[in-house]
Write an enzyme that holds these catalytic residues in place. Structure first.
Site, PDB file in Angstrom:
ATOM      1  N   LYS A  50      -3.795  31.596 131.193  1.00 36.67           N
ATOM      2  CA  LYS A  50      -4.616  33.118 131.232  1.00 36.67           C
ATOM      3  C   LYS A  50      -3.264  34.047 131.682  1.00 36.67           C
ATOM      4  O   LYS A  50      -3.428  35.133 131.684  1.00 36.67           O
ATOM      5  CB  LYS A  50      -5.223  32.532 132.160  1.00 36.67           C
ATOM      6  CG  LYS A  50      -6.297  31.917 130.849  1.00 36.67           C
ATOM      7  CD  LYS A  50      -7.286  31.138 132.360  1.00 36.67           C
ATOM      8  CE  LYS A  50      -6.705  29.803 132.919  1.00 36.67           C
ATOM      9  NZ  LYS A  50      -7.930  29.029 133.497  1.00 36.67           N
ATOM     10  N   ARG A  86     -11.816  18.674 129.266  1.00 37.67           N
ATOM     11  CA  ARG A  86     -10.683  18.110 130.928  1.00 37.67           C
ATOM     12  C   ARG A  86     -11.996  17.978 131.701  1.00 37.67           C
ATOM     13  O   ARG A  86     -12.096  16.730 132.110  1.00 37.67           O
ATOM     14  CB  ARG A  86     -10.154  19.539 131.060  1.00 37.67           C
ATOM     15  CG  ARG A  86      -8.987  19.314 129.877  1.00 37.67           C
ATOM     16  CD  ARG A  86      -7.546  20.221 129.851  1.00 37.67           C
ATOM     17  NE  ARG A  86      -7.484  20.424 131.646  1.00 37.67           N
ATOM     18  CZ  ARG A  86      -6.671  20.965 132.135  1.00 37.67           C
ATOM     19  NH1 ARG A  86      -6.849  22.459 131.926  1.00 37.67           N
ATOM     20  NH2 ARG A  86      -6.546  20.793 133.906  1.00 37.67           N
ATOM     21  N   HIS A  96      -1.260  34.063 141.703  1.00 39.65           N
ATOM     22  CA  HIS A  96      -1.687  33.253 141.361  1.00 39.65           C
ATOM     23  C   HIS A  96      -2.512  32.246 142.555  1.00 39.65           C
ATOM     24  O   HIS A  96      -0.806  31.408 142.848  1.00 39.65           O
ATOM     25  CB  HIS A  96      -1.924  32.803 139.633  1.00 39.65           C
ATOM     26  CG  HIS A  96      -2.826  31.291 139.581  1.00 39.65           C
ATOM     27  ND1 HIS A  96      -4.691  32.313 139.284  1.00 39.65           N
ATOM     28  CD2 HIS A  96      -2.777  30.102 139.638  1.00 39.65           C
ATOM     29  CE1 HIS A  96      -4.792  30.258 139.212  1.00 39.65           C
ATOM     30  NE2 HIS A  96      -3.885  29.667 139.321  1.00 39.65           N
ATOM     31  N   SER A 154      -2.887  25.960 131.303  1.00 39.50           N
ATOM     32  CA  SER A 154      -3.973  26.144 131.439  1.00 39.50           C
ATOM     33  C   SER A 154      -3.941  27.653 132.331  1.00 39.50           C
ATOM     34  O   SER A 154      -4.424  28.691 132.154  1.00 39.50           O
ATOM     35  CB  SER A 154      -5.448  25.171 131.933  1.00 39.50           C
ATOM     36  OG  SER A 154      -6.358  25.998 132.745  1.00 39.50           O
ATOM     37  N   ASP A 182      -8.169  27.865 125.890  1.00 39.88           N
ATOM     38  CA  ASP A 182      -8.249  27.094 127.474  1.00 39.88           C
ATOM     39  C   ASP A 182     -10.194  27.148 127.823  1.00 39.88           C
ATOM     40  O   ASP A 182      -9.793  26.252 128.557  1.00 39.88           O
ATOM     41  CB  ASP A 182      -7.821  28.533 128.593  1.00 39.88           C
ATOM     42  CG  ASP A 182      -7.807  27.121 129.989  1.00 39.88           C
ATOM     43  OD1 ASP A 182      -7.243  25.999 129.971  1.00 39.88           O
ATOM     44  OD2 ASP A 182      -8.657  28.038 131.099  1.00 39.88           O
TER      45      ASP A 182
HETATM   46  N1  URA Z   1      -7.256  26.658 136.767  1.00 42.12           N
HETATM   47  C1  URA Z   1      -6.531  26.826 135.921  1.00 42.12           C
HETATM   48  O1  URA Z   1      -6.760  27.675 135.278  1.00 42.12           O
HETATM   49  N2  URA Z   1      -6.560  25.244 134.684  1.00 42.12           N
HETATM   50  C2  URA Z   1      -6.761  24.887 135.951  1.00 42.12           C
HETATM   51  O2  URA Z   1      -5.996  23.151 134.400  1.00 42.12           O
HETATM   52  C3  URA Z   1      -6.635  24.089 137.069  1.00 42.12           C
HETATM   53  C4  URA Z   1      -7.166  25.014 137.514  1.00 42.12           C
END
Ligand code: URA
Length: 429
Positions: free
Chosen positions: A193, A174, A88, A189, A167
């Site tokens: 995932k 947010r 990621h 967050s 999320d």
């Molecule tokens: N990417 C995400 O998936 N979540 C965040 O809070 C910031 C970047």
């Protein structure tokens, strides 16, 4: 208080406002109830702001992340008969690394399950890039996903609604309440995932610099350490690299332009920084699942990564032989002085690409496949006044003036030349 509810959201808000810790039960309740839409946005917004200002204790953040994972499904990849490992990136300008990385790692024997989102703001999303390939589809059923992981070894596709649904709700809130830039909220967050995705190991590419979320290495290091800690606490072997995002990565920014550059890398060529980062991340991913005997640099050169790319694109309806779309309108930006180019601001180039049509401001916006910026000179190169520096691509010439405004002052000549090293640091066991 909601009738029959175990807790009162106001108590949770006051607890965080005053800098104390939420209990496990309070965390499970608030994430579950919000996912079921039983707590109103205004109370969660206040709670998020209190977390933004007060932070979270590591154990509290681990439980918060667990509750986010439990709001949806945790995928079962046990039927995939290869070790599973994902990457990621926190996002950057010209960051097309997933495109060569997933097939090269798969060609070395691992399986790469990558559930992705779309780009927002000045950094592009991987799905947007792949969608510039004629016929390619981002949506894949669960059965097809597992079959592709077994047969091809790599899938990059859209995450389903059942992957950490908490999320999606929290991120949207947010976004409109000034609470995105919080390390515990970003870390939970991303990691909720990635943990729900079910891989055995994860390599994080945490970007540092003007084109990244984290502008300096110290903040990026704290984010990386927080995410590595969350991965470890949830049984996901996690390593993080801090990498440079002060200058655009490679020589292209924009969807089809970046796919073309990724294909160059898969053909054994491509810009040195893109190749180096792809190989470095691939080695980390392979080491994390005990496959260090194969060198990904060789697999890029001998065509096996390209074979896997072709299979990966074809499995999702794409035609790997189809010509990529190109922009009808172009504008070349030239150097105003003679000298050595010592800096090229990633954020400025990202905003220019976005204004040319490569990115979206809201989730619902569409993106242009052809828009973007080609970087014709990179820091370290000597150039003459009048020589080409950047080429702007777009479908709409009216977008060019605003892109030029974004680029004003982006190139630095004969400065101190203190660009960041590509690989800044490594965090994790
Ligand atoms: N990417 C995400 O998936 N979540 C965040 O809070 C910031 C970047």
């Amino acid at each position: 208080m909601i009738a029959g509810a175990a807790f009162d959201a106001v108590d949770l808000i006051r607890t965080k406002r005053d800098g104390a810790r939420l209990s496990d039960e309070q965390i499970d309740w608030v994430i579950g109830a919000y996912t079921r839409r039983q707590v109103p946005d205004e109370q969660i917004a206040a709670l998020l702001m209190a977390i933004f200002l007060r932070g979270m204790h590591p154990a509290e953040l681990t439980r918060w992340t667990a509750a986010m994972i439990s709001s949806g499904v945790r995928m079962d990849l046990s039927t995939v008969d290869r070790p599973t490992v994902d990457k990621h990136s926190t996002g950057g300008v010209g960051d097309k690394i997933t495109l060569p990385l997933a097939p090269v790692v798969a060609a070395c024997g691992a399986a790469v399950p990558q559930l992705s989102g779309r780009g927002l703001g000045h950094t592009g999303g991987t799905l947007d890039k792949l969608e510039s390939i004629p016929g390619w589809r981002a949506n894949v059923s669960s059965d097809a996903y597992l079959a592709q992981l077994r047969d091809v070894g790599a899938v990059v596709c859209a995450a389903g609604d059942d992957l950490a649904p908490a999320d999606k709700l929290l991120y949207a809130l947010r976004d409109v309440t000034g609470t995105v830039e919080s390390i515990p909220l970003i870390a939970s967050s991303i990691m909720s995932k990635k943990i729900a995705e079910g891989a055995e190991a994860l390599v994080l590419d945490v970007k540092v610099g003007s084109g990244a979320f984290m502008k300096d290495a110290e903040t990026a290091r704290v984010l990386a350490e927080t995410m590595v800690g969350l991965g470890d606490a949830h049984g996901l072997r996690t390593v993080a690299l801090l990498t440079a995002m002060d200058v655009p990565l490679g020589r292209t920014v924009g969807n089809a332009l970046e796919v073309a550059e990724a294909v160059e890398v898969l053909s054994g060529g491509g810009p040195p920084d893109v190749v180096e980062l792809t190989v470095t991340l691939a080695r980390e991913m392979l080491a994390a699942v005990g496959l260090s005997t194969v060198d990904p640099a060789d697999v890029l050169q001998n065509g096996r990564a390209m074979d896997t790319w072709r299979a990966m694109i074809a499995a999702q309806g794409g035609d790997p032989d189809a010509a990529l779309p190109t922009a009808p309108e172009r504008h070349v930006v030239t150097a105003t002085d003679n000298g050595v180019l010592t800096g090229l601001d990633a954020y400025a180039v990202g905003v220019a690409a976005w204004r040319l049509g490569a990115g979206r401001a809201r989730k619902e916006d569409s993106v242009s496949a052809v828009a973007g910026v080609v970087v014709l000179a990179k820091p370290g190169e000597r150039i003459e006044a009048g020589a080409p520096l950047l080429e702007l691509h777009t479908d709409d010439p009216e977008r060019i003036p605003r892109a030029l405004v974004a680029l004003d002052g982006a190139a630095e000549f004969d400065g101190p030349g203190d660009t960041l090293p590509l690989i800044i640091d490594r965090i994790g066991a």
